[in-house]
Design a protein around this motif. Sequence first.
Motif, PDB file in Angstrom:
ATOM      1  N   TYR A   1       3.185   4.601  -8.832  1.00 56.93           N
ATOM      2  CA  TYR A   1       2.190   5.056  -9.809  1.00 56.93           C
ATOM      3  C   TYR A   1       2.140   6.583  -9.867  1.00 56.93           C
ATOM      4  O   TYR A   1       2.154   7.175 -10.947  1.00 56.93           O
ATOM      5  N   GLY A   2       2.054   7.218  -8.701  1.00 57.64           N
ATOM      6  CA  GLY A   2       1.976   8.674  -8.670  1.00 57.64           C
ATOM      7  C   GLY A   2       3.205   9.334  -9.246  1.00 57.64           C
ATOM      8  O   GLY A   2       3.115  10.308  -9.995  1.00 57.64           O
TER       9      GLY A   2
ATOM     10  N   ALA B   1       0.827  -1.207   0.000  1.00 57.66           N
ATOM     11  CA  ALA B   1       0.000   0.000   0.000  1.00 57.66           C
ATOM     12  C   ALA B   1       0.861   1.257   0.000  1.00 57.66           C
ATOM     13  O   ALA B   1       0.385   2.337  -0.357  1.00 57.66           O
ATOM     14  N   ALA B   2       2.105   1.123   0.384  1.00 53.95           N
ATOM     15  CA  ALA B   2       3.024   2.259   0.344  1.00 53.95           C
ATOM     16  C   ALA B   2       3.737   2.348  -1.001  1.00 53.95           C
ATOM     17  O   ALA B   2       3.861   3.430  -1.583  1.00 53.95           O
ATOM     18  N   ILE B   3       4.190   1.209  -1.514  1.00 54.75           N
ATOM     19  CA  ILE B   3       5.027   1.217  -2.714  1.00 54.75           C
ATOM     20  C   ILE B   3       4.216   1.475  -3.987  1.00 54.75           C
ATOM     21  O   ILE B   3       4.602   2.307  -4.810  1.00 54.75           O
ATOM     22  N   LEU B   4       3.113   0.757  -4.162  1.00 56.41           N
ATOM     23  CA  LEU B   4       2.370   0.847  -5.424  1.00 56.41           C
ATOM     24  C   LEU B   4       1.815   2.242  -5.722  1.00 56.41           C
ATOM     25  O   LEU B   4       2.032   2.763  -6.817  1.00 56.41           O
TER      26      LEU B   4
ATOM     27  N   ALA C   1      -0.996  13.100  -7.776  1.00 62.06           N
ATOM     28  CA  ALA C   1      -0.533  13.727  -6.536  1.00 62.06           C
ATOM     29  C   ALA C   1      -1.181  13.069  -5.320  1.00 62.06           C
ATOM     30  O   ALA C   1      -0.517  12.837  -4.301  1.00 62.06           O
ATOM     31  N   VAL C   2      -2.456  12.726  -5.434  1.00 63.13           N
ATOM     32  CA  VAL C   2      -3.144  12.033  -4.337  1.00 63.13           C
ATOM     33  C   VAL C   2      -2.526  10.648  -4.119  1.00 63.13           C
ATOM     34  O   VAL C   2      -2.310  10.220  -2.978  1.00 63.13           O
ATOM     35  N   ALA C   3      -2.236   9.952  -5.209  1.00 61.97           N
ATOM     36  CA  ALA C   3      -1.614   8.629  -5.101  1.00 61.97           C
ATOM     37  C   ALA C   3      -0.238   8.736  -4.456  1.00 61.97           C
ATOM     38  O   ALA C   3       0.131   7.918  -3.602  1.00 61.97           O
ATOM     39  N   LEU C   4       0.520   9.739  -4.834  1.00 72.23           N
ATOM     40  CA  LEU C   4       1.851   9.941  -4.265  1.00 72.23           C
ATOM     41  C   LEU C   4       1.774  10.234  -2.773  1.00 72.23           C
ATOM     42  O   LEU C   4       2.505   9.632  -1.971  1.00 72.23           O
ATOM     43  N   VAL C   5       0.882  11.112  -2.371  1.00 70.94           N
ATOM     44  CA  VAL C   5       0.737  11.454  -0.960  1.00 70.94           C
ATOM     45  C   VAL C   5       0.227  10.254  -0.157  1.00 70.94           C
ATOM     46  O   VAL C   5       0.701   9.997   0.954  1.00 70.94           O
ATOM     47  N   SER C   6      -0.706   9.483  -0.723  1.00 73.26           N
ATOM     48  CA  SER C   6      -1.199   8.309   0.001  1.00 73.26           C
ATOM     49  C   SER C   6      -0.108   7.246   0.132  1.00 73.26           C
ATOM     50  O   SER C   6      -0.036   6.552   1.145  1.00 73.26           O
ATOM     51  N   GLY C   7       0.744   7.108  -0.863  1.00 75.85           N
ATOM     52  CA  GLY C   7       1.860   6.174  -0.761  1.00 75.85           C
ATOM     53  C   GLY C   7       2.850   6.590   0.308  1.00 75.85           C
ATOM     54  O   GLY C   7       3.344   5.755   1.074  1.00 75.85           O
ATOM     55  N   ILE C   8       3.149   7.873   0.370  1.00 79.66           N
ATOM     56  CA  ILE C   8       4.068   8.369   1.402  1.00 79.66           C
ATOM     57  C   ILE C   8       3.457   8.185   2.787  1.00 79.66           C
ATOM     58  O   ILE C   8       4.135   7.766   3.729  1.00 79.66           O
TER      59      ILE C   8
ATOM     60  N   ALA D   1       1.210   5.916   3.725  1.00 75.60           N
ATOM     61  CA  ALA D   1       1.247   4.488   4.055  1.00 75.60           C
ATOM     62  C   ALA D   1       2.669   4.049   4.401  1.00 75.60           C
ATOM     63  O   ALA D   1       2.870   3.200   5.272  1.00 75.60           O
ATOM     64  N   GLY D   2       3.673   4.639   3.753  1.00 79.01           N
ATOM     65  CA  GLY D   2       5.063   4.323   4.077  1.00 79.01           C
ATOM     66  C   GLY D   2       5.434   4.755   5.480  1.00 79.01           C
ATOM     67  O   GLY D   2       6.128   4.031   6.202  1.00 79.01           O
ATOM     68  N   VAL D   3       4.976   5.932   5.888  1.00 77.66           N
ATOM     69  CA  VAL D   3       5.243   6.412   7.246  1.00 77.66           C
ATOM     70  C   VAL D   3       4.564   5.506   8.270  1.00 77.66           C
ATOM     71  O   VAL D   3       5.160   5.139   9.298  1.00 77.66           O
ATOM     72  N   VAL D   4       3.316   5.112   7.986  1.00 77.26           N
ATOM     73  CA  VAL D   4       2.605   4.202   8.888  1.00 77.26           C
ATOM     74  C   VAL D   4       3.331   2.858   8.960  1.00 77.26           C
ATOM     75  O   VAL D   4       3.481   2.272  10.038  1.00 77.26           O
ATOM     76  N   PHE D   5       3.814   2.363   7.824  1.00 73.33           N
ATOM     77  CA  PHE D   5       4.547   1.091   7.788  1.00 73.33           C
ATOM     78  C   PHE D   5       5.807   1.157   8.648  1.00 73.33           C
ATOM     79  O   PHE D   5       6.081   0.251   9.439  1.00 73.33           O
ATOM     80  N   VAL D   6       6.580   2.229   8.511  1.00 74.62           N
ATOM     81  CA  VAL D   6       7.824   2.367   9.282  1.00 74.62           C
ATOM     82  C   VAL D   6       7.527   2.458  10.770  1.00 74.62           C
ATOM     83  O   VAL D   6       8.189   1.798  11.586  1.00 74.62           O
ATOM     84  N   ARG D   7       6.534   3.238  11.153  1.00 72.95           N
ATOM     85  CA  ARG D   7       6.186   3.347  12.578  1.00 72.95           C
ATOM     86  C   ARG D   7       5.716   2.014  13.146  1.00 72.95           C
ATOM     87  O   ARG D   7       6.060   1.654  14.276  1.00 72.95           O
ATOM     88  N   ARG D   8       4.946   1.266  12.371  1.00 75.55           N
ATOM     89  CA  ARG D   8       4.456  -0.030  12.827  1.00 75.55           C
ATOM     90  C   ARG D   8       5.607  -1.026  12.959  1.00 75.55           C
ATOM     91  O   ARG D   8       5.657  -1.806  13.917  1.00 75.55           O
ATOM     92  N   GLN D   9       6.535  -1.009  12.014  1.00 70.55           N
ATOM     93  CA  GLN D   9       7.663  -1.939  12.055  1.00 70.55           C
ATOM     94  C   GLN D   9       8.568  -1.670  13.256  1.00 70.55           C
ATOM     95  O   GLN D   9       9.167  -2.593  13.807  1.00 70.55           O
TER      96      GLN D   9
END
Length: 122
Positions: free
Chosen positions: A12-13, A5-8, A27-34, A36-44
């Motif tokens: 695409y964006g 959910a972070a990478i795709l 731009a929305v896809a790019l911001v949503s990917g970023i 999701a990436g922040v959420v992924f890093v915090r969760r990990q």
Amino acid sequence: MLCLAAILPFVYGLKELVRSGWQWWPAVALVSGITAGVVFVRRQRNLETPLLDLRRFGNRTFRSALTLMFVTAVVGAGTLLLVTSYLQNVTGLSRGCPGRSCRAAFSPPSSRRSATSSSTSP
């Protein structure tokens, strides 16, 4: 799933912004990917057995080795790009010929066939 959910959406964006300029959907896809990436890093960071152990990047030896491997890969890919560009643009070889030349030059000697060996041997 969070990793995808972070990478795709990020890829695409980024591709769509480069291809068609600044539009709202990429731009929305790019911001949503970023996001999701922040959420992924915090969760990990909070998991006991993470998918990607981010504490390893704090180790100077690991970080140096990873950086060196990345630089080596970039230099190797750049060298192959320049060699094939030279073979096509300067020497005038066709598109397929530089690929065969690079494969022959960079393959191990044991996998090369010599000019004397052929399939008609007894």
